[in-house]
Design a protein around this motif. Structure first.
Motif, PDB file in Angstrom:
ATOM      1  N   GLY A  18       0.824  -1.160   0.031  1.00 22.26           N
ATOM      2  CA  GLY A  18      -0.143  -0.119   0.088  1.00 22.26           C
ATOM      3  C   GLY A  18       0.654   1.216  -0.011  1.00 22.26           C
ATOM      4  N   PHE A  19       1.995   1.092   0.558  1.00 19.55           N
ATOM      5  CA  PHE A  19       2.731   2.297   0.553  1.00 19.55           C
ATOM      6  C   PHE A  19       3.867   2.475  -0.663  1.00 19.55           C
ATOM      7  CE2 PHE A  19       5.820   5.273   2.849  1.00 19.55           C
ATOM      8  CZ  PHE A  19       4.878   6.424   3.016  1.00 19.55           C
ATOM      9  N   SER A  20       3.860   1.496  -1.458  1.00 15.83           N
ATOM     10  CA  SER A  20       4.895   1.572  -2.385  1.00 15.83           C
ATOM     11  C   SER A  20       4.396   2.452  -3.502  1.00 15.83           C
ATOM     12  CB  SER A  20       5.249   0.091  -3.186  1.00 15.83           C
ATOM     13  OG  SER A  20       3.803  -0.430  -3.269  1.00 15.83           O
ATOM     14  N   ALA A  21       5.137   2.868  -4.503  1.00 14.63           N
ATOM     15  CA  ALA A  21       4.830   3.926  -5.318  1.00 14.63           C
ATOM     16  C   ALA A  21       3.787   3.341  -6.637  1.00 14.63           C
ATOM     17  CB  ALA A  21       6.086   4.325  -6.098  1.00 14.63           C
ATOM     18  N   ILE A  22       2.848   4.310  -7.005  1.00 12.53           N
ATOM     19  CA  ILE A  22       2.015   4.044  -7.861  1.00 12.53           C
ATOM     20  C   ILE A  22       2.310   4.907  -8.953  1.00 12.53           C
ATOM     21  CG2 ILE A  22      -0.499   4.057  -8.803  1.00 12.53           C
ATOM     22  CD1 ILE A  22      -1.167   3.461  -5.943  1.00 12.53           C
ATOM     23  N   GLU A  23       2.842   4.165 -10.288  1.00 12.19           N
ATOM     24  CA  GLU A  23       3.256   5.165 -11.379  1.00 12.19           C
ATOM     25  C   GLU A  23       1.905   5.737 -12.193  1.00 12.19           C
ATOM     26  OE1 GLU A  23       6.785   4.345 -13.438  1.00 12.19           O
ATOM     27  OE2 GLU A  23       7.911   4.518 -11.451  1.00 12.19           O
ATOM     28  N   ILE A  24       1.758   6.837 -12.324  1.00 12.98           N
ATOM     29  CA  ILE A  24       0.595   7.207 -12.883  1.00 12.98           C
ATOM     30  C   ILE A  24       0.815   7.244 -14.575  1.00 12.98           C
ATOM     31  CG2 ILE A  24      -0.935   9.183 -13.392  1.00 12.98           C
ATOM     32  CD1 ILE A  24      -1.072   9.775 -10.626  1.00 12.98           C
ATOM     33  N   PRO A  25      -0.006   6.567 -15.085  1.00 14.53           N
ATOM     34  CA  PRO A  25       0.483   6.562 -16.839  1.00 14.53           C
ATOM     35  C   PRO A  25       0.436   7.917 -17.221  1.00 14.53           C
ATOM     36  CG  PRO A  25      -1.731   5.346 -15.977  1.00 14.53           C
ATOM     37  CD  PRO A  25      -1.067   5.988 -14.847  1.00 14.53           C
ATOM     38  N   VAL A  26       1.467   7.911 -18.346  1.00 11.93           N
ATOM     39  CA  VAL A  26       1.635   9.095 -18.963  1.00 11.93           C
ATOM     40  C   VAL A  26       2.308  10.092 -18.112  1.00 11.93           C
ATOM     41  CG1 VAL A  26       0.702  10.977 -20.785  1.00 11.93           C
ATOM     42  CG2 VAL A  26      -0.122   8.434 -20.497  1.00 11.93           C
ATOM     43  N   LEU A  27       1.641  10.614 -17.107  1.00 14.52           N
ATOM     44  CA  LEU A  27       2.130  11.737 -16.431  1.00 14.52           C
ATOM     45  C   LEU A  27       3.656  11.312 -15.767  1.00 14.52           C
ATOM     46  CD1 LEU A  27      -0.906  13.284 -14.560  1.00 14.52           C
ATOM     47  CD2 LEU A  27       0.287  14.116 -16.397  1.00 14.52           C
ATOM     48  N   SER A  28       3.714  10.204 -15.135  1.00 18.99           N
ATOM     49  CA  SER A  28       4.908   9.711 -14.637  1.00 18.99           C
ATOM     50  C   SER A  28       6.098   9.823 -15.691  1.00 18.99           C
ATOM     51  CB  SER A  28       4.832   8.418 -13.935  1.00 18.99           C
ATOM     52  OG  SER A  28       4.523   7.236 -14.768  1.00 18.99           O
ATOM     53  N   LYS A  29       5.873   9.704 -16.880  1.00 17.28           N
ATOM     54  CA  LYS A  29       7.081   9.872 -17.929  1.00 17.28           C
ATOM     55  C   LYS A  29       7.526  11.208 -18.073  1.00 17.28           C
ATOM     56  CE  LYS A  29       6.436   5.460 -18.984  1.00 17.28           C
ATOM     57  NZ  LYS A  29       6.088   5.190 -17.375  1.00 17.28           N
ATOM     58  N   ILE A  30       6.676  12.210 -17.799  1.00 20.34           N
ATOM     59  CA  ILE A  30       7.121  13.612 -17.815  1.00 20.34           C
ATOM     60  C   ILE A  30       8.636  13.493 -17.334  1.00 20.34           C
ATOM     61  CG2 ILE A  30       7.101  15.986 -17.003  1.00 20.34           C
ATOM     62  CD1 ILE A  30       3.984  15.309 -16.851  1.00 20.34           C
ATOM     63  N   PRO A  31       9.833  14.028 -18.024  1.00 21.95           N
ATOM     64  CA  PRO A  31      11.146  14.074 -17.183  1.00 21.95           C
ATOM     65  C   PRO A  31      11.107  14.744 -15.969  1.00 21.95           C
ATOM     66  CG  PRO A  31      10.845  15.477 -19.357  1.00 21.95           C
ATOM     67  CD  PRO A  31       9.510  14.493 -19.196  1.00 21.95           C
ATOM     68  N   PHE A  32      11.609  14.041 -14.962  1.00 22.43           N
ATOM     69  CA  PHE A  32      11.916  14.835 -13.838  1.00 22.43           C
ATOM     70  C   PHE A  32      10.797  15.125 -12.782  1.00 22.43           C
ATOM     71  CE2 PHE A  32      12.562  19.439 -12.983  1.00 22.43           C
ATOM     72  CZ  PHE A  32      13.546  19.395 -11.917  1.00 22.43           C
ATOM     73  N   LEU A  33       9.865  15.971 -13.322  1.00 18.19           N
ATOM     74  CA  LEU A  33       8.791  16.038 -12.466  1.00 18.19           C
ATOM     75  C   LEU A  33       7.675  14.870 -12.324  1.00 18.19           C
ATOM     76  CD1 LEU A  33       6.536  19.154 -13.154  1.00 18.19           C
ATOM     77  CD2 LEU A  33       7.714  18.504 -11.211  1.00 18.19           C
ATOM     78  N   GLY A  34       7.882  13.955 -13.350  1.00 15.55           N
ATOM     79  CA  GLY A  34       6.960  12.744 -13.444  1.00 15.55           C
ATOM     80  C   GLY A  34       7.493  11.799 -12.351  1.00 15.55           C
TER      81      GLY A  34
END
Lengths: 375, 331, 528
Positions: B130-146
């Protein structure tokens, strides 16, 4: 809809007997101890033995009983002075919860005096100068808020709260910064560490046999008497009472309310600063956790005692016994923490706060009000 | 260069990761304060929420149970505060401080009492997951902010959602409107039939519950390792009270405020590595004492507090009846 | 017999605050489609009675019927559900909200989410009733009259069937009043029951169908407006002249001690409370101030004592300007002010402190050294307790534990002990029994004989006619004239109080309230 009458309704009470209040307090302590006993039993700790150890603070049967008493006094004195000082402010309905910050600033200023003057001046003079520096530092730190409150109506509760942490990090800065200018630190040590004060900056003690009576206790007792006299017999104390009771009446009587608030808060904060000075002087060293939460506990004590000087002596004794006793007793029981005192303290205050309601208000059933009116 | 980017990303990532509990605490306290009650018990309330939420979450091996129990346990602190200050008219400052003392006492009592049998978080896979990271599709691919913002754990997203929801609730619903009226002028709200008692109780309890969620987050962030000397909450409750003022009692601004306070909070840890990675631009960072970063949130808040009282502007979000108890028949 | 149900009926209502009975066995009823005026002097219990309908207070005994059904009103919520709406004299508005949101607060019909269209709904609805409000305007930006309008719109919006207005016209202009009355008539035509608290007799006669009159917390009578005139209503309101046996010693008068010229003061809400008032007090005379509730008496007293800043005008004491002086400096000049507010404890006393301490309030600083001289205080307390027959366990009893009358005696006793040359006293006998009242009249007369100038703000016209030398009548902050007490009648005073009679320009050579031998011109000469 006639049936939907509530059973009772709340009315402000004109008077409350002191007996009823005293009873409430005793009941609160007993009830809190009972709750504590239940909790202790859950942890498989025999409550009676624990309480016996707690209340005697491990003094009987100890090889150095006087040492325990000395340590007890070291905890007791700051709490007593801080609570007294906070009561001064609360009497005027000024919510100084900045005891922590004012205590720390007092301790730092006293530490400055100790490190700068401790080598060159005689001991009684250094100790007195430390107390004065602490008082001045703490006082200025508090009066700043009072001035803003009087001039702009700044919320003093929140501002003093913020300044507590500013003071804490100033102290940490001195504690953790290794530098040439930082005379607070021990030059010998590689890691930053507070230096011991010079001998002449140690609090004076009066040896009574093997027991060394800390002079700050004497000072605290004298302060108690002085504050009692100040509040009850002097013109300034009279002004505080009037301003606290009714600011409109104070203005009507020609008092300068702003000036009185500023003066009283300076005094309150200065006393807290002085308590900080006494504390570091007794310890002989500064520390990053110098306050031991007296700024917070003082609020509780002052409130428990209804801002009454004698009550404050009793309440701060009680709280110190709880804290020091728990500390001692917890050494025997690994599963019980010194923080158990906080738990008990909380329960006591909850009960007292609840009991207070019944001394300030009364519940009146509807049929009774009708009868009263008919009389 | 890649290296320096990763330091920066890690820095930003940690601003969000480490400081989200602040957001919960702040949003909870905003809700409480909007009802006109100043609850200084945030620290204790969060501690209670943290320990009970964590223990329940471990026992049930369920994130949902952990969240629920932390909300309820902290809500009980809110109930206690409401009974004392709303029904029994006790002083709010003293009651709040006592909640903190009591809450921390309870935290250590329970923790110490469990002792050897303390459950470790590795045993509760649901909490770890539950506490591990969830990568939000698309948005998490934004360089560095993602990586910094959109690859966080679910509780971060929940925190942001709660903030926005509370903001929407306060601003755009009728119950929110009534709640604000209770905090501003209880007499006026009472006269149009708003049940002051009920509004205060519900929102103090709900607000405290939200603080408890922040406590639970903190427990997970600390991997549930109980120490005898330091509480997980570690002063976050007090910063939250400051943040309420800084955010001008606005839950969305609280998100921003959390980033600002979190920036300083995290900078204190990262100033060394940032200065090392960017010796030219950020070399001066290492010369700044780290205590200044810790003090800055409180210092800034103090300045905000003073400035707004000097200007007495009408736009201040501080409820006019904050800290005052209401008694209808007062004349 | 035509049996029409009352929209609201109150029977045998009693309510007391502590030992003060605010309402004694009051009956009141109003039919649908009827406007009832509730008439009464200051402290006659009108607002208290209405607050029991709005759910702020609960009656100690008595019953309330709505549409013939007995009801219990335990909260404002109950009141609203029963279709009762009250426009309070002190606005119940949230300052930081817009007009629309203040109304929306109590709305029960719309959904849980706020929508922009609420602004239009409120605006349209207000316009339908003939009110022009800006629904987006924040209350803190509104003028007093706008707030009042908003309050009325609010109640109308909630669809109240029974509407209570507490002095609604006090802050409205003539045009706004006329518009309000149009609305009220329309509401009446639609079958609403309306209760309007007012003491402007012309308005009572203009708008109401029946009038219920209260006096000193008691129900006097209810009359049809058609068969009433100002004379009769005034008589009901003030009562018949009762022969009292109060002395009025004749004393040689000195030149004016306190002169007030063109004084204008605003109240807390920012409305004009005292409007270009002129008067003067000589040593050795008692000047009475008569007027109905909140006609600026409190503001006047506060201004003289230096507790409230004035808008314009002059206040001259023995030829010295006292405008802008601190309360302390005014005290030192020998001007004493005592004001007994409705709760009796608000001003002039520290309620949790002892009688001794309260004796010292204005002189604690005179003692030598750092200590408060409680010995003198205690002696004075004993003296005052003896002289004024104060009932108290001891001199150390907190004032709040005394019964009402005794509290007042402590206050007045202290003021007289201080030996002032001007005494301003408002409602000194409020709530006192006959014997204590006479004791206080004797004290005031003794002071008068000693050459003190006394401003007596009172409510009982019988007493004022017998005790005072002259009486100044205020109506909504304006002086309606100054009359000689031995030449006037209760009816004349009553008509002046309600604004029906204006004697302020009786003497054409000089307006009322300016002394022939004024010291003000002297000061100007000195300045020049």
């Amino acid at each position: 809809m006639k049936n939907r009458q509530p059973l009772f309704h709340v009315v402000k009470r004109d008077q409350a007997g002191p007996g009823r209040q005293l009873l409430a307090y005793v009941a609160a302590v007993v009830l809190a101890l009972a709750v504590g006993a239940m909790l202790l039993s859950v942890q498989d700790v025999e409550p009676v033995t624990f309480y016996r150890q707690m209340l005697t603070m491990g003094i009987p049967g100890s090889r150095y009983p006087w040492r325990a008493v000395e340590n007890f006094i070291r905890l007791f004195v700051p709490l007593l002075i801080v609570s007294l000082a906070l009561a001064l402010a609360f009497k005027m309905r000024f919510w100084n919860i900045g005891g922590e910050g004012q205590f720390i600033i007092g301790a730092i200023c006293a530490g400055w005096a100790a490190m700068k003057l401790g080598e060159s001046l005689p001991r009684p003079l250094v100790v007195v100068l430390m107390a004065l520096c602490g008082a001045l530092g703490g006082g200025l730190y508090g009066v700043f808020v009072a001035a803003l409150k009087v001039r702009f109506g700044t919320n003093e509760t929140l501002l003093t709260l913020m300044l507590n942490y500013v003071a804490l990090y100033i102290l940490q800065f001195f504690a953790e910064t290794k530098a040439d200018w930082n005379f607070f630190l021990d030059l010998e040590s590689a890691r930053p560490k507070f230096a011991k004060f010079p001998d002449n900056a140690q609090m004076l003690t009066i040896p009574i046999g093997p027991f060394n009576l800390n002079l700050s206790l004497v000072a605290a007792v004298v302060l108690c008497v002085l504050i009692f006299v100040y509040l009850n017999y002097t013109k300034r104390g009279y002004e505080i009472a009037v301003v606290g009771d009714s600011p409109n009446t104070a203005r009507y009587a020609g008092m300068k309310v702003g000036k009185i608030i500023i003066r009283t808060i300076f005094l309150s904060a200065a006393l807290i600063g002085m308590a900080g000075a006494f504390h570091v002087s007794s310890a002989g060293i500064l520390s990053a956790s110098v306050t031991n939460d007296v700024g917070w506990t003082g609020v509780v004590v002052a409130w428990l005692a209804k801002l009454n000087t004698v009550g404050i002596v009793v309440a701060s004794l009680l709280i110190t016994v709880l804290q020091f006793g728990c500390q001692t007793a917890s050494t025997t029981y690994p599963s019980i923490d010194a923080n158990f005192a906080n738990l008990l303290q909380g329960v006591i205050l909850f009960i007292v706060l609840a009991a207070d309601f019944f001394t300030r208000f009364k519940l009146v059933t509807r049929s009774k009000t009708g009868k009263e009116a008919a009389k | 260069m890649n290296d320096s980017m990763s330091v920066l990303t890690l820095f930003l990532f940690n601003i969000v990761l480490v400081n989200t509990p602040l957001l919960y605490g702040t949003v909870g306290e905003i809700m409480v304060e909007k009802s006109g009650s100043l609850d200084l018990g945030v620290e204790g309330t969060m501690a209670v929420g943290a320990i009970f939420g964590y223990l329940a979450g471990c026992a049930a091996n369920s994130l949902a149970v952990g969240l629920l129990v932390s909300f309820l346990a902290a809500g009980l602190c809110g109930l206690l505060f409401s009974v004392l200050t709303v029904s029994l008219q006790a002083n709010q400052n003293v009651t709040g401080l006592t909640i903190t003392t009591f809450g921390l006492g309870l935290y250590f009592f329970v923790g110490k009492g469990i002792g050897e049998k303390w459950p470790s978080m590795t045993g509760a896979s649901a909490l770890v997951n539950g506490f591990s990271a969830i990568e939000i599709p698309v948005l998490s691919k934004i360089p560095f902010l993602g990586k910094a913002v959109f690859s966080q754990n679910g509780l971060v997203y929940l925190g942001i959602a709660v903030s926005v929801l509370v903001w929407w609730y306060l601003t755009f619903t009728k119950t929110g409107l009534r709640l604000r009226a209770v905090g501003e002028n209880p007499g006026a709200a009472d006269s149009v039939g708003v049940n002051i008692l009920l509004y205060k109780y519900i929102h103090i309890i709900a607000g405290s519950g939200i603080m408890g969620l922040g406590g639970f987050y903190m427990a997970l962030y600390m991997s549930g390792s109980f120490e005898g000397s330091n509480c997980w909450i570690n002063g976050y409750g007090w910063i939250a009270i400051a943040l309420v003022i800084f955010a001008n009692w606005n839950p969305v601004l609280a998100i921003l405020g959390t980033l600002v306070f979190g920036f300083f909070n995290t900078l204190q840890i990262y100033s060394g590595s940032l200065a090392g990675t960017f010796p030219g631009a950020l070399g001066w960072l290492s010369a700044v004492p780290p205590q200044l970063y810790k003090a800055l949130p409180f210092l800034i808040t103090a300045i905000v507090l003073i400035a707004s009282s000097v200007r007495k502007r009408e736009g201040s979000g501080q409820p006019a009846a904050l800290g005052l108890n209401y008694f209808r028949e007062e004349r | 017999m035509e049996e029409q149900r009352y929209a609201i009926e109150m029977r045998g209502i009693c309510k007391s605050f502590g030992s003060v009975a605010a309402n004694k066995d009051i009956n009141l009823n109003v039919r649908p489609g009827e406007i009832l005026a509730l008439l009464g002097e200051n402290g006659s219990g009108k607002t208290t009675l209405m607050n029991m309908l709005s759910g702020i207070y609960k009656p100690d005994s008595g019953s309330v019927f709505v549409d013939g059904r007995e009801v219990a009103i335990n909260s404002p919520e109950d009141s609203k559900k029963l279709g009762i709406g009250m426009v309070h004299q002190h606005f119940k508005l949230v300052d930081v909200f817009s007009a629309a949101d203040n109304i929306w607060l109590g709305d029960e019909t719309s959904g849980p989410v706020l929508k922009k269209e609420r602004y239009n709904i409120i605006h349209d609805m207000a316009q339908r009733f003939g009110f022009d409000i800006d629904p987006r305007k924040k209350v803190y930006n509104m003028a007093v009259s706008e707030k009042q309008t908003l309050e009325i719109v609010k109640v109308l919006y909630y669809g109240a069937k029974i509407i209570i207005l507490d002095e609604p016209t006090a802050v409205l202009t003539i045009q706004e009043t006329a518009r309000l009355f149009d609305v009220l008539r329309r509401m009446k035509a639609e079958g609403h029951a309306i209760i309007i608290i007012t003491h402007k007799l012309n308005e009572v006669l203009e708008i109401s169908d029946r009038v219920t009159i209260l006096r000193k917390g008691e129900y006097i009578t209810t009359v049809d407006t058609a068969s009433a005139d100002e004379q009769r209503l005034t008589e009901y309101m003030v009562g018949r002249k009762v022969e009292l046996n109060i002395e009025r010693p004749v004393v040689d008068k000195t030149r004016p001690l306190l002169e007030i010229r063109d004084l204008t003061i605003k109240n807390d809400e920012g409305a004009v409370a005292i409007d270009k008032v002129n008067f003067y007090i000589r040593g050795g005379e008692i000047l009475g101030v008569a007027g109905i509730a909140g006609c600026g008496q409190k503001e006047l007293c506060e201004a003289i004592a230096g507790l409230r800043s004035i808008e314009s005008g002059q206040m001259i004491h023995k030829g010295d300007n006292i405008v802008g002086l601190s309360p302390k400096a005014i005290l030192d000049k020998g001007i004493s002010m005592s004001f007994i507010p409705e709760d009796r404890l608000g001003m002039g006393l520290a309620p949790s402190m002892s009688i001794t301490d309260n004796m010292l309030l204005k002189k604690y600083d005179q003692a030598k050294g750092p200590f408060v001289d409680r010995k003198t205080g205690r002696a004075e307390a004993r003296q005052v307790i003896k002289d004024l027959e104060i009932v108290t366990p001891s001199t150390e009893t907190p004032v709040r534990r005394l019964s009402g009358g005794n509290v007042q005696k402590v206050l007045l006793g202290r003021e007289i002990k201080a030996g002032p040359n001007v005494i301003v006293t408002a409602y000194p006998v409020r709530g006192l029994d006959i014997n204590s009242s006479y004791a206080i009249y004797d004290i005031l007369n003794q002071q008068k004989k000693d050459g003190v100038g006394i401003l007596f703000v009172g409510e009982d016209l019988d007493v004022m006619i017998d005790l005072c030398d002259k009486i100044m009548v205020l109506c909504h902050g304006k002086v309606m004239g100054v009359v000689h007490a031995h030449k006037t009648s209760k009816e004349e005073l009553g008509l002046m109080m309600t604004g029906a009679l204006d004697l302020s320009n009786k003497y054409e050579d000089r307006p009322a309230g300016i002394a022939r031998d004024s010291r003000i011109e002297e000061t100007k000469e000195v300045e020049e």
